[in-house]
Design a protein around this motif. Structure first.
Motif, mmCIF file in Angstrom:
data_model
loop_
_atom_site.group_PDB
_atom_site.id
_atom_site.type_symbol
_atom_site.label_atom_id
_atom_site.label_comp_id
_atom_site.label_asym_id
_atom_site.label_seq_id
_atom_site.Cartn_x
_atom_site.Cartn_y
_atom_site.Cartn_z
ATOM 1 N N GLY A 171 7.448 -5.973 -2.529
ATOM 2 C CA GLY A 171 6.350 -6.890 -2.784
ATOM 3 C C GLY A 171 6.603 -8.308 -2.345
ATOM 4 O O GLY A 171 5.838 -9.190 -2.667
ATOM 5 N N ARG A 186 3.184 -3.350 2.398
ATOM 6 C CA ARG A 186 3.819 -4.214 1.395
ATOM 7 C C ARG A 186 2.786 -5.053 0.657
ATOM 8 O O ARG A 186 2.995 -5.415 -0.491
ATOM 9 C CB ARG A 186 4.854 -5.134 2.041
ATOM 10 C CG ARG A 186 6.120 -4.403 2.448
ATOM 11 C CD ARG A 186 7.057 -5.356 3.166
ATOM 12 N NE ARG A 186 8.223 -4.654 3.650
ATOM 13 C CZ ARG A 186 9.369 -4.560 2.982
ATOM 14 N NH1 ARG A 186 9.505 -5.156 1.823
ATOM 15 N NH2 ARG A 186 10.373 -3.880 3.478
ATOM 16 N N PRO A 214 12.418 -1.783 -6.121
ATOM 17 C CA PRO A 214 10.992 -1.782 -5.791
ATOM 18 C C PRO A 214 10.435 -3.176 -5.540
ATOM 19 O O PRO A 214 9.467 -3.336 -4.815
ATOM 20 C CB PRO A 214 10.335 -1.141 -7.020
ATOM 21 C CG PRO A 214 11.325 -1.300 -8.124
ATOM 22 C CD PRO A 214 12.683 -1.290 -7.470
ATOM 23 N N ARG A 273 4.207 -0.293 -7.579
ATOM 24 C CA ARG A 273 5.509 -0.633 -7.001
ATOM 25 C C ARG A 273 6.630 -0.163 -7.927
ATOM 26 O O ARG A 273 7.612 0.437 -7.483
ATOM 27 C CB ARG A 273 5.568 -2.152 -6.804
ATOM 28 C CG ARG A 273 6.793 -2.627 -6.085
ATOM 29 C CD ARG A 273 6.641 -4.078 -5.697
ATOM 30 N NE ARG A 273 6.835 -4.984 -6.816
ATOM 31 C CZ ARG A 273 6.008 -5.972 -7.144
ATOM 32 N NH1 ARG A 273 4.899 -6.173 -6.470
ATOM 33 N NH2 ARG A 273 6.279 -6.765 -8.155
ATOM 34 N N PHE A 288 1.652 -3.089 -2.258
ATOM 35 C CA PHE A 288 2.638 -3.093 -3.341
ATOM 36 C C PHE A 288 2.727 -4.463 -4.005
ATOM 37 O O PHE A 288 2.941 -4.552 -5.207
ATOM 38 C CB PHE A 288 3.998 -2.644 -2.827
ATOM 39 C CG PHE A 288 4.050 -1.175 -2.534
ATOM 40 C CD1 PHE A 288 3.940 -0.245 -3.554
ATOM 41 C CD2 PHE A 288 4.173 -0.717 -1.241
ATOM 42 C CE1 PHE A 288 3.966 1.111 -3.301
ATOM 43 C CE2 PHE A 288 4.193 0.647 -0.970
ATOM 44 C CZ PHE A 288 4.091 1.562 -2.000
#
Length: 144
Positions: free
Chosen positions: A18, A92, A14, A102, A95
């Motif tokens: 980010g 993104r 995950p 995320r 996140f």
């Protein structure tokens, strides 16, 4: 793979959603403000149609500064400009600014699929209370 990138058993990571952290991009105040404006107007979920003059006015900046901010945000791929007057914030970014969501996405990608059993395959029973409630729902008049 560096120690900082902790992949879950070689599966979906995950943290890849980010990267890089937004604070490392050295955004100007007007760039942050325009990004926040787009985000608060729903541009994370769908492209939105926006007038740069309206963005500039709401952000308390000049139209040329808003254009410059959008241009840099596009260069960084924080904002996509698919059509004239249309803007979409890179998901993104969402996140990157919401690590707990995320993490949840990562866990969802790794979690077992939910599997229906025999009861789930059968006909659905509607309880008496539910059936009665469904028949008696009335429109609520608009409150003035």
């Amino acid at each position: 793979m560096s120690a900082a990138t902790h992949s879950h058993h070689g599966g979906f990571d995950p943290d890849s959603l980010g990267m890089p952290p937004v604070y490392t991009l050295n955004l100007s105040a007007s760039q942050r403000s325009v990004l926040e404006w787009l985000t608060s107007h729903g541009a994370v979920f769908d492209p939105i149609t926006a007038d740069v003059e309206e963005i500039a006015h709401d952000c308390g900046t000049s139209t040329s500064t808003a254009y410059e901010a959008l241009a840099r945000l596009e260069t960084l791929h924080l904002v996509d400009h698919p059509d004239p007057g249309s803007y979409r914030v890179n998901p993104r970014f969402f996140f990157a600014s919401n690590p707990e969501i995320r993490r949840l996405v990562g866990e969802a990608m790794e979690a077992p699929e939910i599997t229906p059993d025999a009861r789930a395959e059968g006909p659905r029973k509607v309880g008496n209370v539910d059936a009665r409630r469904r028949r008696t729902i009335k429109a609520v008049p608009d409150q003035e």
